[in-house]
Scaffold this motif. Sequence first.
Motif, PDB file in Angstrom:
ATOM      1  N   THR A 108     -93.970  37.417  17.987  1.00  0.00           N
ATOM      2  CA  THR A 108     -95.312  37.689  18.507  1.00  0.00           C
ATOM      3  C   THR A 108     -96.340  36.747  17.905  1.00  0.00           C
ATOM      4  O   THR A 108     -97.175  36.161  18.616  1.00  0.00           O
ATOM      5  N   LEU A 109     -96.278  36.570  16.592  1.00  0.00           N
ATOM      6  CA  LEU A 109     -97.216  35.671  15.918  1.00  0.00           C
ATOM      7  C   LEU A 109     -97.029  34.225  16.384  1.00  0.00           C
ATOM      8  O   LEU A 109     -98.008  33.514  16.644  1.00  0.00           O
ATOM      9  N   LEU A 110     -95.793  33.789  16.498  1.00  0.00           N
ATOM     10  CA  LEU A 110     -95.527  32.424  16.953  1.00  0.00           C
ATOM     11  C   LEU A 110     -96.005  32.216  18.388  1.00  0.00           C
ATOM     12  O   LEU A 110     -96.490  31.135  18.745  1.00  0.00           O
ATOM     13  N   ALA A 111     -95.871  33.265  19.209  1.00  0.00           N
ATOM     14  CA  ALA A 111     -96.291  33.154  20.611  1.00  0.00           C
ATOM     15  C   ALA A 111     -97.801  32.992  20.722  1.00  0.00           C
ATOM     16  O   ALA A 111     -98.303  32.108  21.427  1.00  0.00           O
ATOM     17  N   THR A 113     -99.986  32.122  18.408  1.00  0.00           N
ATOM     18  CA  THR A 113    -100.551  30.975  17.702  1.00  0.00           C
ATOM     19  C   THR A 113    -100.192  29.656  18.383  1.00  0.00           C
ATOM     20  O   THR A 113    -100.734  28.608  18.034  1.00  0.00           O
ATOM     21  N   GLY A 114     -99.290  29.725  19.354  1.00  0.00           N
ATOM     22  CA  GLY A 114     -98.896  28.520  20.079  1.00  0.00           C
ATOM     23  C   GLY A 114     -97.712  27.787  19.485  1.00  0.00           C
ATOM     24  O   GLY A 114     -97.199  26.840  20.088  1.00  0.00           O
ATOM     25  N   TRP A 115     -97.245  28.219  18.319  1.00  0.00           N
ATOM     26  CA  TRP A 115     -96.130  27.537  17.678  1.00  0.00           C
ATOM     27  C   TRP A 115     -94.815  27.739  18.423  1.00  0.00           C
ATOM     28  O   TRP A 115     -93.952  26.858  18.410  1.00  0.00           O
ATOM     29  N   LEU A 116     -94.655  28.882  19.056  1.00  0.00           N
ATOM     30  CA  LEU A 116     -93.415  29.120  19.786  1.00  0.00           C
ATOM     31  C   LEU A 116     -93.279  28.151  20.947  1.00  0.00           C
ATOM     32  O   LEU A 116     -92.189  27.632  21.211  1.00  0.00           O
ATOM     33  N   ALA A 117     -94.380  27.899  21.641  1.00  0.00           N
ATOM     34  CA  ALA A 117     -94.349  26.936  22.746  1.00  0.00           C
ATOM     35  C   ALA A 117     -93.947  25.557  22.244  1.00  0.00           C
ATOM     36  O   ALA A 117     -93.207  24.819  22.915  1.00  0.00           O
ATOM     37  N   LYS A 118     -94.432  25.184  21.047  1.00  0.00           N
ATOM     38  CA  LYS A 118     -94.079  23.883  20.477  1.00  0.00           C
ATOM     39  C   LYS A 118     -92.601  23.828  20.107  1.00  0.00           C
ATOM     40  O   LYS A 118     -91.934  22.808  20.314  1.00  0.00           O
ATOM     41  N   LEU A 119     -92.094  24.924  19.556  1.00  0.00           N
ATOM     42  CA  LEU A 119     -90.678  24.965  19.202  1.00  0.00           C
ATOM     43  C   LEU A 119     -89.804  24.866  20.455  1.00  0.00           C
ATOM     44  O   LEU A 119     -88.772  24.185  20.455  1.00  0.00           O
ATOM     45  N   ILE A 120     -90.245  25.548  21.517  1.00  0.00           N
ATOM     46  CA  ILE A 120     -89.471  25.538  22.761  1.00  0.00           C
ATOM     47  C   ILE A 120     -89.485  24.162  23.406  1.00  0.00           C
ATOM     48  O   ILE A 120     -88.482  23.704  23.963  1.00  0.00           O
ATOM     49  N   THR A 121     -90.644  23.459  23.327  1.00  0.00           N
ATOM     50  CA  THR A 121     -90.730  22.128  23.950  1.00  0.00           C
ATOM     51  C   THR A 121     -89.839  21.111  23.249  1.00  0.00           C
ATOM     52  O   THR A 121     -89.517  20.077  23.827  1.00  0.00           O
ATOM     53  N   SER A 244     -96.995  30.988  31.266  1.00  0.00           N
ATOM     54  CA  SER A 244     -97.428  30.613  29.929  1.00  0.00           C
ATOM     55  C   SER A 244     -96.543  31.279  28.883  1.00  0.00           C
ATOM     56  O   SER A 244     -96.229  32.469  28.985  1.00  0.00           O
ATOM     57  N   THR A 245     -96.133  30.500  27.896  1.00  0.00           N
ATOM     58  CA  THR A 245     -95.336  31.053  26.800  1.00  0.00           C
ATOM     59  C   THR A 245     -96.102  32.158  26.090  1.00  0.00           C
ATOM     60  O   THR A 245     -95.550  33.209  25.748  1.00  0.00           O
ATOM     61  N   LYS A 246     -97.388  31.936  25.882  1.00  0.00           N
ATOM     62  CA  LYS A 246     -98.211  32.918  25.181  1.00  0.00           C
ATOM     63  C   LYS A 246     -98.284  34.219  25.972  1.00  0.00           C
ATOM     64  O   LYS A 246     -98.176  35.316  25.407  1.00  0.00           O
ATOM     65  N   GLN A 247     -98.446  34.116  27.293  1.00  0.00           N
ATOM     66  CA  GLN A 247     -98.561  35.314  28.121  1.00  0.00           C
ATOM     67  C   GLN A 247     -97.265  36.113  28.123  1.00  0.00           C
ATOM     68  O   GLN A 247     -97.249  37.310  27.833  1.00  0.00           O
TER      69      GLN A 247
END
Length: 397
Positions: A108-111, A113-121, A244-247
Amino acid sequence: MIKDLRHDFSLSAATAGVIALLATYTGSVLVVVEAANAGQLPQGLLSTWIFAVSFGGGVSGLWLSLRYKVPVIGAWSTPSVVLLIFALTQYSFSEAVACYLLLSILVTLLAYTGWLAKLITILPQSLLSAMIAGVLLSFCTKIFQSLQIIPHIILPVVIGYVIFRRFVPRYAVALALLTGLAFAFPELSVNEQSVGFDLVSPEMTTPIFSSAALVGLGVPLFLLALTQHATGLHILRNEGFDVSTKQVVGVCGLVSVPLSLFGSPGANPAAIIGAICAGSECHKDPSKRYISGVVCGIGYIIIGLFGASIITLFAQLPGQLITALAGLALFGTLISSLTSSLEEPNTREAAMITFVVTASGMSFFNLGSALWGLLFGIGFSIAMSRREALIPKNQNQ
């Protein structure tokens, strides 16, 4: 909202949602039962566990489908539950719940904060497509394995699908489902005594944190969660949906945090089952495919409320029938995934390695072939990129 649902409703989309629902509860949910047996969990805790995974997937999928009109099929990480089949012989269920809780909070925190999207990319899209194709290949071949087991049911389904695909392609899967039910009906034995409908009484498990469990179970769970979210999102994006990854991951994470105390490994957008609802077989108009997510989400929630008692109902349906129908519905996605994985010449060989390893079904350290396929493909890509970087230097010497 009700007006939109009435306007966008279609039999093909609703059927796709039902098939996705049945595919889950004639397959993945049995993994939960097997894990519970491995951990010698009581019936009440098993019922709670099924409530947690079902409710989490249902709420997240239903909300996201209605909010963004995207066919998001909420699911739970089956590989994460598979890990417990072995892990529960080493760790307690309370230690597993602690891992689930921390995992849900971290995702949840990674999502958000945007870090999860970066990890996925960081994960190459062609390799993700190859990984999906590898899983789909083994899934689609089960059509013919099912044909060998119950030919009197599956053969009419396959023949019917071909005929319906030729004349009414939009409803081919729906009509194939009805064909299968018609031929399977004489063998069903559903009655009031065989099916119980008692509402679940969820039992919360107090988490116990241990360094051994956090390393031995928590780290593999995180890698699996990253892969599950990446593949689920890729399935939707590959079909043209701008998500959106965050959504998506953020909502799944928020839903998962409280439910982790009841045994949920974390909700995520479904990959393989989600492909049934994201593709053109669901509906030619992408804007109307979200109905499948709504139907499946409502089904998840209802089943979750009745917990383990509902399993006996799905046990009456031939598992091979659902497997065959899901495989037929996934042919289009298999083709698009293979095509997408081979588009880039520079990553074609790595994509094929990913595809072959994933399709092999290999497993090491309790990690499934999908994760290993991705790791092998990434490793090969890194090795080749370093080799290419060294060639000019050697030539200049």
